[in-house]
Design a protein around this motif. Structure first.
Motif, PDB file in Angstrom:
ATOM      1  N   ASP A 121     -12.959   5.253   7.913  1.00  0.00           N
ATOM      2  CA  ASP A 121     -13.352   6.660   7.803  1.00  0.00           C
ATOM      3  C   ASP A 121     -12.884   7.406   9.050  1.00  0.00           C
ATOM      4  O   ASP A 121     -13.374   7.163  10.146  1.00  0.00           O
ATOM      5  N   PRO A 122     -11.940   8.339   8.925  1.00  0.00           N
ATOM      6  CA  PRO A 122     -11.402   9.034  10.101  1.00  0.00           C
ATOM      7  C   PRO A 122     -12.412   9.930  10.813  1.00  0.00           C
ATOM      8  O   PRO A 122     -12.203  10.284  11.970  1.00  0.00           O
ATOM      9  N   ALA A 123     -13.503  10.260  10.160  1.00  0.00           N
ATOM     10  CA  ALA A 123     -14.513  11.114  10.782  1.00  0.00           C
ATOM     11  C   ALA A 123     -15.458  10.329  11.689  1.00  0.00           C
ATOM     12  O   ALA A 123     -16.197  10.907  12.470  1.00  0.00           O
ATOM     13  N   ILE A 124     -15.407   9.009  11.580  1.00  0.00           N
ATOM     14  CA  ILE A 124     -16.378   8.163  12.283  1.00  0.00           C
ATOM     15  C   ILE A 124     -15.712   7.400  13.420  1.00  0.00           C
ATOM     16  O   ILE A 124     -14.663   6.800  13.257  1.00  0.00           O
TER      17      ILE A 124
ATOM     18  N   TYR B  41     -23.088   8.629   4.776  1.00  0.00           N
ATOM     19  CA  TYR B  41     -22.320   8.639   6.004  1.00  0.00           C
ATOM     20  C   TYR B  41     -20.872   9.063   5.802  1.00  0.00           C
ATOM     21  O   TYR B  41     -20.236   9.544   6.730  1.00  0.00           O
ATOM     22  N   ALA B  42     -20.326   8.849   4.634  1.00  0.00           N
ATOM     23  CA  ALA B  42     -18.890   9.038   4.395  1.00  0.00           C
ATOM     24  C   ALA B  42     -18.429  10.445   4.762  1.00  0.00           C
ATOM     25  O   ALA B  42     -18.997  11.437   4.325  1.00  0.00           O
ATOM     26  N   GLY B  43     -17.392  10.496   5.585  1.00  0.00           N
ATOM     27  CA  GLY B  43     -16.782  11.761   5.957  1.00  0.00           C
ATOM     28  C   GLY B  43     -17.569  12.602   6.949  1.00  0.00           C
ATOM     29  O   GLY B  43     -17.134  13.684   7.332  1.00  0.00           O
ATOM     30  N   MET B  44     -18.705  12.132   7.387  1.00  0.00           N
ATOM     31  CA  MET B  44     -19.535  12.894   8.321  1.00  0.00           C
ATOM     32  C   MET B  44     -19.153  12.523   9.754  1.00  0.00           C
ATOM     33  O   MET B  44     -19.236  11.358  10.128  1.00  0.00           O
TER      34      MET B  44
END
Length: 184
Positions: A144-147, A117-120
């Motif tokens: 996580d800024p993407a989430i 999940y990281a960064g996605m």
């Protein structure tokens, strides 16, 4: 686009399939908005497997099943995944960046977080009382800024709130609104 081909891919969890509210309403919204709803079957995963280690070990086969099943040729893709299905969906999305998939993850699993999940870019909904999520997952999602995260206070792994059913019902309505927003 008027004649756009749109596919919602639904990734169930162990014991959480098309008849359960979070995925049932995802398919209903898809049909009502002119999207094709497609259920990802993970034949290499047995829903009778109970131990986490066995489930974790079944992930590679399930991801491979998804890679070969999901049809190409659509203009837009949305993946809506529940529990174990969140890992399979994340694997498929990472393998197909050309599809620019919108990813909605419901009760992701803590032990699968780091590599998948990281960064996605994704939207994650999880309960604060989810025994399969936990504080470490919550911190990771929040940092996580993407989430984008949606937490159901007191929600368990089904996002049900045993102490006050009205919180769970409001959460379900919020999640269905998220589906509608994604399928515009």
């Amino acid at each position: 686009m008027q004649n756009e081909k749109k596919l919602v891919v639904l990734f169930p969890g162990f014991g959480y399939g098309p008849d359960k509210p979070l995925l049932y309403y995802a398919a209903k919204v898809a049909a009502g908005r002119g999207w094709t709803a497609w259920w990802c079957s993970t034949a290499s995963c047995s829903p009778t497997r109970k131990r986490r280690r066995q489930r974790r070990q079944s992930y590679p086969g399930a991801a491979q099943d998804a890679m070969t099943q999901i049809p190409a040729g659509y203009d837009r893709y949305i993946c809506i995944a529940k529990s174990f299905g969140t890992m399979v969906a994340a694997g498929w999305v990472k393998a197909h960046p050309e599809y620019h998939v919108t990813l909605l993850q419901l009760t992701p699993l803590a032990w699968g977080y780091a590599p998948l999940y990281a960064g996605m870019p994704a939207w994650h909904a999880t309960g604060t009382a989810d025994p399969l999520g936990g504080a470490a997952l919550r911190r990771a999602l929040e940092q996580d800024p993407a989430i984008t995260t949606y937490f159901v206070e007191g929600g368990n792994h089904s996002l049900d709130t045993p102490e006050d059913y009205t919180i769970g019902l409001e959460a379900l309505k919020d999640i269905v609104r998220k589906y509608e927003e994604a399928m515009r």
